[in-house]
Design an enzyme around this catalytic site. Structure first.
Site, mmCIF file in Angstrom:
data_model
loop_
_atom_site.group_PDB
_atom_site.id
_atom_site.type_symbol
_atom_site.label_atom_id
_atom_site.label_comp_id
_atom_site.label_asym_id
_atom_site.label_seq_id
_atom_site.Cartn_x
_atom_site.Cartn_y
_atom_site.Cartn_z
ATOM 1 N N ALA A 70 0.859 -1.185 0.000
ATOM 2 C CA ALA A 70 0.000 0.000 0.000
ATOM 3 C C ALA A 70 0.893 1.233 0.000
ATOM 4 O O ALA A 70 0.700 2.167 0.782
ATOM 5 C CB ALA A 70 -0.923 -0.004 1.214
ATOM 6 N N GLY A 72 1.313 3.611 -2.201
ATOM 7 C CA GLY A 72 0.567 4.827 -2.493
ATOM 8 C C GLY A 72 1.242 5.769 -3.463
ATOM 9 O O GLY A 72 1.120 6.992 -3.337
ATOM 10 N N ASN A 99 5.453 4.902 -15.988
ATOM 11 C CA ASN A 99 4.125 4.614 -15.472
ATOM 12 C C ASN A 99 3.514 5.925 -14.999
ATOM 13 O O ASN A 99 4.044 6.581 -14.111
ATOM 14 C CB ASN A 99 4.226 3.604 -14.319
ATOM 15 N N CYS A 130 -4.467 1.414 -9.863
ATOM 16 C CA CYS A 130 -3.810 1.304 -8.563
ATOM 17 C C CYS A 130 -4.842 1.288 -7.436
ATOM 18 O O CYS A 130 -5.623 2.228 -7.302
ATOM 19 C CB CYS A 130 -2.841 2.463 -8.355
ATOM 20 N N THR A 193 -2.477 -5.224 -9.141
ATOM 21 C CA THR A 193 -2.675 -6.043 -7.947
ATOM 22 C C THR A 193 -4.152 -6.248 -7.609
ATOM 23 O O THR A 193 -4.999 -5.410 -7.896
ATOM 24 C CB THR A 193 -1.987 -5.388 -6.732
ATOM 25 N N GLY A 217 2.423 -11.336 -6.585
ATOM 26 C CA GLY A 217 3.230 -12.525 -6.375
ATOM 27 C C GLY A 217 2.577 -13.773 -6.938
ATOM 28 O O GLY A 217 1.517 -13.710 -7.579
ATOM 29 N N GLY A 244 2.650 -12.656 -10.917
ATOM 30 C CA GLY A 244 3.249 -13.862 -10.367
ATOM 31 C C GLY A 244 4.289 -14.533 -11.245
ATOM 32 O O GLY A 244 4.591 -15.714 -11.043
ATOM 33 N N GLY A 265 7.445 -8.538 -11.696
ATOM 34 C CA GLY A 265 7.289 -7.604 -10.594
ATOM 35 C C GLY A 265 7.848 -8.093 -9.286
ATOM 36 O O GLY A 265 9.028 -7.954 -9.004
#
Length: 303
Positions: A70, A72, A99, A130, A193, A217, A244, A265
């Site tokens: 998180a 941010g 990005n 996000c 995510t 992940g 992942g 990632g």
């Protein structure tokens, strides 16, 4: 040698292995572990028009087969990027993709205009997905109309390769992908995510300061694969697979499902040289199976 070249819109890549925003810094942080110039591209940290402090700590938590974050969108803003980061990322030896994030459509457009003026930035990844900011972010990416509105506005201001990063926190991701395509996106990247949370049972409190955060992940890979497969069938623009990916086999699975490229990632935190290993492993797989080009396996899944 088997050709690993692929294309995302008008952007030509030496290979399909990219690094996901927020997991690879600005590329230079990983130069001690691998030759960054061998990557298909580096997607740098999320950049906003004004500096952002990010969310309060704690803002990361380990979970089974993954992690929650998180952060941010902590960054020093577009002006700082131009003056201090841009001269550095231009020398990575591979394309640097920025990005782009914002709280309003005007914010997204303002950052896009800045990046449009930089000759050394060939593409942007529009982050409308996000889950870790209170305004903007995922709010634009969960509704086809709002997604189309923000992509259309950025498309008018930005004249190079435009990638739109999609949220998995939707009922039908293909609706959002088609909206992005109709608004002028050159490609879509997915997934960002998944919204999740962690609880400290002893303290009877959330682990993260924001209560919820973004799950990434290996735990998200099956969801990501499914969404990439669905999206690749629904749009005619290239799809970039994320979620992942920890090995060449993982990356190949995404490409078989329809991805033209992949982003690595969370695995970068575990093995800083994983991207180089994925490139080598992909080359070995293609040679072993008699392919001449990586493009031959894009969407080659037999269903």
């Amino acid at each position: 040698m088997v050709s690993l070249e692929t294309s995302i819109g008008s952007l030509k890549l030496a290979n399909p292995v990219l690094t996901a925003s927020g997991t690879f810094g600005y590329g230079t942080e990983y130069s001690d572990f691998m030759d960054v110039s061998k990557l298909g591209a580096v997607i740098v940290k999320g950049t906003t028009i004004k500096p952002r402090e990010g969310n309060p700590y704690p803002r990361m938590a380990e979970t089974p087969s993954g992690m929650l974050n998180a952060v941010g969108l902590q960054n020093k803003g577009a002006d700082y990027f131009v003056k201090n980061i841009y001269p550095v990322v231009c020398k990575l030896g591979c394309p640097a993709i920025v990005n782009v994030s914002g709280s309003t459509i005007e914010d997204y457009v303002a950052v896009a205009e800045v990046m449009d003026s930089l000759d050394g930035i060939p593409a942007i990844e529009l982050n409308i997905s996000c889950p870790n900011v209170r305004q903007g972010g995922m709010a634009f990416g969960v509704n086809p109309c709002s997604a189309e509105e923000v992509v259309s506005a950025v498309r008018k201001a930005y004249h190079k390769t435009l990638i739109v990063k999609l949220s998995p926190n939707v009922t039908d991701i293909t609706e959002i992908a088609r909206a992005a395509e109709s608004a002028g996106a050159d490609a879509v990247s997915l997934i960002n995510t998944l919204l999740g949370m962690a609880v400290d049972a002893e303290r009877r409190r959330p682990v993260l300061s924001t209560v919820t955060g973004g799950l990434s992940g290996p735990a998200v890979k099956p969801v990501a694969l499914r969404m990439v497969w669905q999206t690749a069938k629904a749009v005619s623009i290239p799809v970039i697979g994320i979620g992942g990916i920890c090995s060449a086999t993982d990356a190949i699975e995404f490409m078989l499902a329809g991805a033209s490229a992949v982003e690595i990632g969370t695995a970068n935190f575990i093995d800083p040289s994983v991207s180089a290993k994925v490139i080598d492993g992909m080359q070995a797989y293609l040679s072993r199976h008699g392919f001449n080009s990586v493009k031959e396996i894009i969407g080659a899944l037999e269903v």
